[in-house]
Design an enzyme around this catalytic site. Structure first.
Site, mmCIF file in Angstrom:
data_model
loop_
_atom_site.group_PDB
_atom_site.id
_atom_site.type_symbol
_atom_site.label_atom_id
_atom_site.label_comp_id
_atom_site.label_asym_id
_atom_site.label_seq_id
_atom_site.Cartn_x
_atom_site.Cartn_y
_atom_site.Cartn_z
ATOM 1 N N LEU A 49 0.629 -1.184 -0.015
ATOM 2 C CA LEU A 49 0.215 0.220 0.026
ATOM 3 C C LEU A 49 0.887 1.187 -0.084
ATOM 4 C CD1 LEU A 49 -2.939 -1.062 2.430
ATOM 5 C CD2 LEU A 49 -2.849 -0.654 -0.137
ATOM 6 N N ALA A 50 1.871 1.388 0.748
ATOM 7 C CA ALA A 50 2.579 2.471 0.640
ATOM 8 C C ALA A 50 3.645 2.695 -0.150
ATOM 9 C CB ALA A 50 3.562 2.284 2.173
ATOM 10 N N HIS B 244 -1.362 -10.542 17.412
ATOM 11 C CA HIS B 244 -2.636 -10.834 16.880
ATOM 12 C C HIS B 244 -3.767 -11.742 17.600
ATOM 13 C CE1 HIS B 244 -6.379 -10.285 14.688
ATOM 14 N NE2 HIS B 244 -6.026 -9.204 14.026
ATOM 15 N N SER C 197 -9.819 -12.449 10.569
ATOM 16 C CA SER C 197 -10.042 -11.009 10.809
ATOM 17 C C SER C 197 -10.377 -10.770 12.279
ATOM 18 C CB SER C 197 -10.957 -10.206 9.809
ATOM 19 O OG SER C 197 -11.264 -9.089 10.074
ATOM 20 N N ARG D 190 -5.925 -5.118 20.490
ATOM 21 C CA ARG D 190 -5.433 -6.590 20.221
ATOM 22 C C ARG D 190 -4.379 -6.949 21.239
ATOM 23 N NH1 ARG D 190 -4.216 -5.567 13.764
ATOM 24 N NH2 ARG D 190 -6.476 -5.703 13.178
ATOM 25 N N ARG E 245 -0.673 -1.013 17.585
ATOM 26 C CA ARG E 245 -1.433 -0.639 16.470
ATOM 27 C C ARG E 245 -3.055 -1.074 16.684
ATOM 28 N NH1 ARG E 245 -3.371 -2.527 11.853
ATOM 29 N NH2 ARG E 245 -2.035 -4.375 11.949
ATOM 30 N N LEU F 253 -3.864 -0.403 7.297
ATOM 31 C CA LEU F 253 -4.150 0.214 5.741
ATOM 32 C C LEU F 253 -4.127 1.646 5.615
ATOM 33 C CD1 LEU F 253 -6.899 -2.348 4.930
ATOM 34 C CD2 LEU F 253 -4.424 -2.469 4.686
#
Lengths: 251, 645
Positions: B44-45, B267, B285, B338, B442, B448
């Site tokens: 993405l970055a 996670h 997810s 999380r 995070r 994202l």
């Protein structure tokens, strides 16, 4: 419940694009039926390294069925005997003890072999580059909710957009056609108001790039839809044909 | 002390980014064409930065180790992307997104960076919709939102369980449009193996063509690393098999600071480990926690019976279940952040209440199915349920899923200032590769957001501020001695690796490293364990450099050689993570030091001693790295103990 099986593997080995390939036979034993197909390949490769042989090269990355990198042709079927999944999600419980499994790369003129089971799929990127986008630059776009989109259209666009670009459709097709791949992108963008603006131009550009790169034509056998790990419908090919026809008629 | 100049702009928090943009230097269109920018990575970055800079007229070279930019691991993100649109009218705002992110990060991120992230979040959603990203919509045709861990508003935009895929394809398509237009040159199956520094500035990279094995030199006026995180140090993680921390290590060895290496996210909802043959862990997810309830048996004997296969979860009555997140955190329940959810699962399993192999808890959808119907649940999570069933061979509509925490994301990374520039001029880092926005933890659906914020809306501005001073700098030939020397060093390193010809495969050593990391540098850390880890990692390093076996040679494709080179770097990172975790004598976010917890087992920060970013400087092969501290000054938010009760 976990159990273990023994298998004979016939694997395609090829040193480079120009070299002659051949099948090699390997034995693996005590494979847990809870392991994935690629974990079984990892075990085989570990075995080969320990015997001081070169491991088998195969493409894989996310191992979650979404990156589209894994690409094995297993017992005559892209992504193997299970439906609606990629090779990385295929599990050994789908195989029987003592079975012989044949593993080959995708075979298509537009996907030349790089090594062993790895093929070059950059042709797909070139097709996207020819028109598989909405021509907007970063910034200066309207608010996300400025244009309402009917939910059924958004859902159908999402169905098409779920293509992972693995190339199973091409590998499954007797003509090595890329029509399912191309139609999924054309369809997704034609269904949305943002993409409709240049729909005609897009269809024409992507189809002519596909032809130029050596993919075959579509003869509606439907093998692509059956083998697609994301169940992309060939109805999208009909939409592509309509968009393409519209673009030719408006010339 | 230029190292710590984080270059935070003047002014009130909400004005800083505007002030920056109003006064920064720009490059005019005719000069952009003369400037080369190297971008490593196409997630993405990387993809969004390459596309945006290409559109602006810069000459971009973009590199990826995969066969196509579309394969980058951003593609696997499932749940969604946060933005402060407040479309549901439930009280969201830029400030609230900023505040939740700062708090979620346990007050270890920079205020100004995080506020900027929240500010540009809305533009990301606009951009993606304009690209044709098919986000979920309501029947009225407007965009739908859902809630996510660590927030009390619904601000997460999503595209079924494939949000990362759709956002990445949007950026990839924009990128391929630029490749087709000739403004971006794409190098696939190419790996960065060295960074070239000339007169103190980053001026290029050495790459290895993974098909031919050839080393190549590339010049750039600036170099951007968008190479993701280093979670695979643990061998088993939710990262893709090829995800690696090598670019970060190359930067570190060239003098770039490595910030907060110990900050790694575990996670809570992954499919549990089930065998030694396993190569990879699969994430389920976090969005599942919206409708799934997490529990373990309340009685130890029930847990034992389940582990022995004598009892099924569906046979345990409501009164005998311990919905431990709802019990401990009534305000946030199953939607705690999380780190909190992961530790709570470990606590129950360590206490003997785990199911499956003993290292698993249930994620149960029965009450949601009863309330909403199977169709609604299938519509929301159908693809995730299918994936679970294919892997585990169990039907989650009928029996609860089993989940357990796994390494997922690294908040730490290459140190960058407000401009995303490292302490090496001309070297930038974006996305997960930098350390900047998530502090010690995070929040879900923020990776994202950060990746695209950096690539679409931050870097295209800040890199100009640097390049504006470079417009008179002609393209350098790669025959300069710095390039030649860098290539020689790389060649020597590969030859050394191939010459070892020992007895152990790369993976067997990597697995050993992974176990040490998980046992001592994982969810629960303490001084004694960390010291042991540092010692063990040094032994593993020695084992690797004397006993690894790599078949084949350096010409042509050699996957084992690629893996060995990355493992050598993971070993460096592992040691750095342990060292950093040992230094940080407090618990914060994903970093939990067992010595520092409240009576109720919650993380206990030590703000008076550790309100800083740990910046590690490389001091040479056999020397210990030096620690520098960037103090975190909170001007606008009060540091509180996080409370999700």
């Amino acid at each position: 419940m976990e159990k273990t099986i023994n298998l004979t593997l016939k694997v395609w080995r090829q040193n480079g694009p120009k070299e002659k390939g051949r099948f090699e036979t390997y034995q693996v034993s005590n494979i847990s039926t809870d392991s994935s197909f690629l974990e079984m390949m990892d075990i085989l490769n570990e075995q080969l390294v320990n015997d001081n042989q070169e491991p088998i090269a195969f493409d894989h990355d996310c191992r979650e069925g979404i990156c589209g990198m894994c690409s094995l042709y297993i017992n005559g079927r892209p992504h193997g005997p299970d439906g609606e999944i990629t090779t990385c999600q295929l599990h050994m419980r789908k195989f029987k003890d003592g079975e012989t499994i044949t593993i080959e790369p995708w075979r298509a003129a537009a996907f030349p072999i790089i090594k062993d089971l790895i093929v070059d799929r950059t042709a797909f990127d070139k097709i996207i580059g020819a028109g598989g986008y909405v021509s907007v630059n970063t910034g200066g776009v309207p608010d996300a909710n400025a244009i309402p989109i009917a939910r059924p259209a958004a859902e159908e666009a999402m169905d098409a957009a779920s293509c992972i670009g693995c190339g199973a459709c091409v590998a499954a097709c007797k003509n090595s056609s890329a029509m399912l791949f191309v139609s999924a992108k054309v369809s997704q963008l034609a269904l949305l108001p943002q993409g409709k603006v240049e729909a005609k131009r897009r269809a024409k550009a992507m189809v002519s790039k596909m032809d130029e790169l050596g993919f075959g034509g579509c003869t509606n056998t439907g093998a692509c839809e059956v083998e697609c790990p994301k169940s992309i419908s060939i109805a999208h090919i009909s939409r592509l044909n309509r968009e393409y026809l519209k673009s030719r008629l408006s010339e | 002390m230029s190292v710590f100049n984080s270059k935070i702009p003047e002014g009130p928090l909400a004005q800083k980014w505007t002030n920056y943009k109003d006064h920064q230097k720009l490059v005019n269109p005719s000069n952009k064409r003369k400037l080369d920018v190297i971008i490593v990575g196409t997630g993405l970055a990387g993809a969004s930065a390459a596309a945006s800079l290409g559109e602006m007229g810069f000459n971009v070279k973009n590199f990826t180790i995969q066969d196509s930019p579309r394969r980058a691991h951003s593609i696997a993100a499932q749940g969604g992307i946060n933005a402060a649109k407040n479309y549901p009218n439930d009280g969201d705002s830029v400030y609230r997104l900023f505040y939740d992110t700062i708090k979620g990060g346990d007050y270890r991120a920079r205020e100004a960076n995080v506020h900027r992230l929240a500010e540009v979040s809305n533009a990301i959603i606009d951009q993606c919709v304009a690209q044709g990203v098919p986000f979920a919509r309501e029947y009225g045709g407007l965009l739908d939102n859902r809630s996510f861990g660590g927030a009390q508003v619904s601000r997460t935009f999503y595209a079924r369980g494939q949000t990362g895929q759709q956002l990445l394809l949007g950026a990839y398509q924009a990128l391929m449009r630029q490749v087709n237009a000739g403004s971006v040159k794409m190098y696939t199956r190419n790996e960065l193996v060295e960074i070239v520094i000339v007169d103190g500035k980053a001026r290029g990279i050495i790459t290895r063509d993974l098909v031919t094995g050839k080393l190549e030199r590339h010049f750039g006026h600036a170099v951007v690393l968008a190479t993701g995180g280093y979670g695979n140090t643990f061998f088993l993680s939710t990262n893709a098999m090829g995800s690696n921390g090598s670019a970060a290590v190359k930067a570190f060895h060239k003098g770039a600071m490595f910030a907060n290496p110990c900050m790694a996210q575990i996670h809570p909802t992954c499919i549990p480990v089930h065998g030694e043959f396993q190569s990879k862990l699969t994430l389920m997810s976090e969005s599942l926690r919206n409708d799934g309830r997490i529990w373990v048996p309340a009685k130890k004997e029930d847990a034992e019976a389940i582990r022995a296969g004598k009892l099924k979860p569906t046979e345990i009555g409501e009164e005998d279940r311990d919905y431990y997140l709802e019990r401990r955190y009534p305000a946030f329940g199953n939607l705690v952040p999380r780190d909190v959810a992961s530790r709570a699962a470990k606590e129950r399993c360590d206490a003997g209440y785990g199911v499956g192999t003993g290292l698993a808890v249930y994620l149960d959808f029965k009450s949601s199915i009863d309330r909403l119907g199977k169709d609604v649940i299938e519509g929301r999570y159908g693809n995730l349920f299918q994936m679970y069933e294919k892997i585990v061979d169990d039907n989650p509509y009928e029996t609860p899923m089993m989940i357990y925490p796994a390494i997922h994301y690294t908040m730490g990374g290459i140190w960058v200032d407000y401009e995303l520039q490292t302490n090496i001029p001309g070297l930038f880092a974006a996305g997960e590769a930098n350390f900047s926005d998530h502090g010690a933890n995070r929040l879900g659906a923020s990776a994202l957001m950060q990746g695209l914020a950096d690539g679409y809306f931050v870097l295209p501005y800040t890199i100009q501020n640097y390049l504006a001073d470079d417009i008179r700098m002609p393209r350098m030939t790669t025959e300069e001695k710095e390039f030649v020397e860098a290539e020689k060093a790389v060649k020597d390193r590969f030859e050394k690796l191939l010459s070892i010809q020992g007895n152990r495969s790369v993976d067997s050593i990597h697995k050993e490293l992974g176990l040490v990391m998980w046992d001592f540098v994982g969810m629960g850390r303490n001084a004694e364990g960390l010291k042991k880890a540092i010692k063990r990692i040094a032994e593993i390093k020695k084992e690797f450099w004397t006993n690894v076996r790599i078949p084949g040679n350096k010409e042509g494709m050699n996957v084992e050689l690629e893996k060995a080179s990355r493992l050598a770097d993971f070993i460096e990172i592992g040691a750095l993570m342990a060292r950093d975790a040992l230094d940080r004598e407090e618990s914060c976010g994903g970093h939990f030091r067992e010595e520092y917890q409240t009576g109720e087992g919650e993380a206990l920060r030590q703000d008076d001693k550790f309100a800083y970013v740990s910046c590690w400087e490389y001091k040479g092969e056999d020397a210990e790295p030096a620690l520098h501290k960037e103090e975190l000054v909170y001007e606008f938010v009060e540091m509180l103990q996080r409370n999700y009760k």
